[in-house]
Design an enzyme around this catalytic site. Structure first.
Site, PDB file in Angstrom:
ATOM      1  CE  LYS A 101      37.837 -26.329  45.528  1.00 52.26           C
ATOM      2  NZ  LYS A 101      37.903 -24.957  46.114  1.00 52.26           N
ATOM      3  CD  GLU A 116      36.757 -21.844  44.069  1.00 48.08           C
ATOM      4  OE1 GLU A 116      36.469 -22.753  44.858  1.00 48.08           O
ATOM      5  OE2 GLU A 116      37.854 -21.237  44.094  1.00 48.08           O
ATOM      6  CB  CYS A 130      40.125 -23.384  43.361  1.00 42.13           C
ATOM      7  SG  CYS A 130      41.183 -22.227  44.280  1.00 42.13           S
TER       8      CYS A 130
END
Length: 271
Positions: free
Chosen positions: A108, A40, A140
């Site tokens: 995200k 990430e 994540c």
């Protein structure tokens, strides 16, 4: 299909260093690797409010352009994360870069508490056809929410790629989550995490993993840096759905507008 997991330490806010490590990994990848996956925001690291505006870049900025140039030279594809600056609005973004350019961009959607107020959440899930396989990206914390992977499954994803920045003591949480997300969507899932310490004292948990469509771990890294090639047997996709198909059998569908693009991308807009 050969996937190369690039589990590295990074330096928060040090784009030059992180880009150098990225280019080195691409330059030295196995000759028959199809895809390399990095952690990430690997290109920029995690940055605070003071650093963000000076470190984040647009997707056509110099850092990703350098990645694109080497990707074309090596004739491979790469999934890598970056802090994206889109006209002064910031996103935690991961992209699929192919020899033809950026084939997929994902912002995200589920921000970790410390990211809220720095980044804006994304407003859609997206998949693309790559080498005949429908792929989607998550980042994540997304994988702890089953609807994220289900959204990709609803878009037909066969390969879920996760750029990860998971830290102690939450490593076991993501180990469990990535197996569940693969099994319940009957898709391959590849998660690549960061290792080492961050500037703010966080210790990253490693544990990058490849999970098959039955939810079984095919490879699991430790807590040290590594660059590991794993071969995916795509016939397992059909085998996992032979006797029952969760996506066809479910009675509850996610809401949202689904878009089909002429280049093969599919998007599900978050309502």
């Amino acid at each position: 299909m050969k996937i190369e997991l690039v589990q590295l330490a990074g330096r928060d806010g040090d784009v030059v260093h992180n880009l150098g490590r990225t280019l080195e990994a691409i330059a030295t990848c196995a000759a028959d690797t199809d895809l390399l996956i990095f952690p990430e925001t690997h290109l920029t690291g995690f940055v605070d409010a003071e650093q963000l505006a000076s470190v984040a870049e647009p997707l056509d900025g110099p850092t990703l352009q350098a990645v694109e140039q080497l990707v074309r030279k090596r004739n491979v594809s790469v999934v890598v994360g970056i802090a994206e600056n889109d006209g002064g609005i910031f996103y935690n973004t991961s992209v699929l870069v192919t020899p033809d350019g950026i084939a997929l961009r994902y912002r995200k959607t589920h921000l970790w508490p410390s990211e809220r107020g720095l980044f804006q959440p994304g407003d859609r899930y997206v998949t693309a056809l790559w080498k005949g396989v429908r792929v989607g990206i998550l980042i994540c914390y997304d994988i702890e929410l089953p609807e994220s992977a289900r959204a990709l499954g609803q878009l037909g994803a066969e390969l879920i790629l996760v750029t990860n920045g998971n830290m102690d003591p939450y490593g076991p949480v993501h180990r469990t989550a990535i197996m569940a997300r693969a099994q319940e969507n009957q898709a391959f899932a590849v998660m690549v995490n960061r290792v080492g310490e961050g500037d703010d004292g966080l210790v990253f948990a490693g544990g990058s993993a490849v999970v098959n469509p039955f939810g079984q771990i095919m490879f699991e890294a430790g807590r040290e840096e590594c660059q590991q090639v794993v071969t995916l047997d795509l016939e397992q996709l059909k085998e996992s759905r032979k006797d029952y198909d969760y996506l066809n059998d479910r009675r509850l569908h996610l809401t949202g507008v689904q878009l089909e693009h002429t280049d093969g991308r599919r998007e599900l807009l978050i309502p």
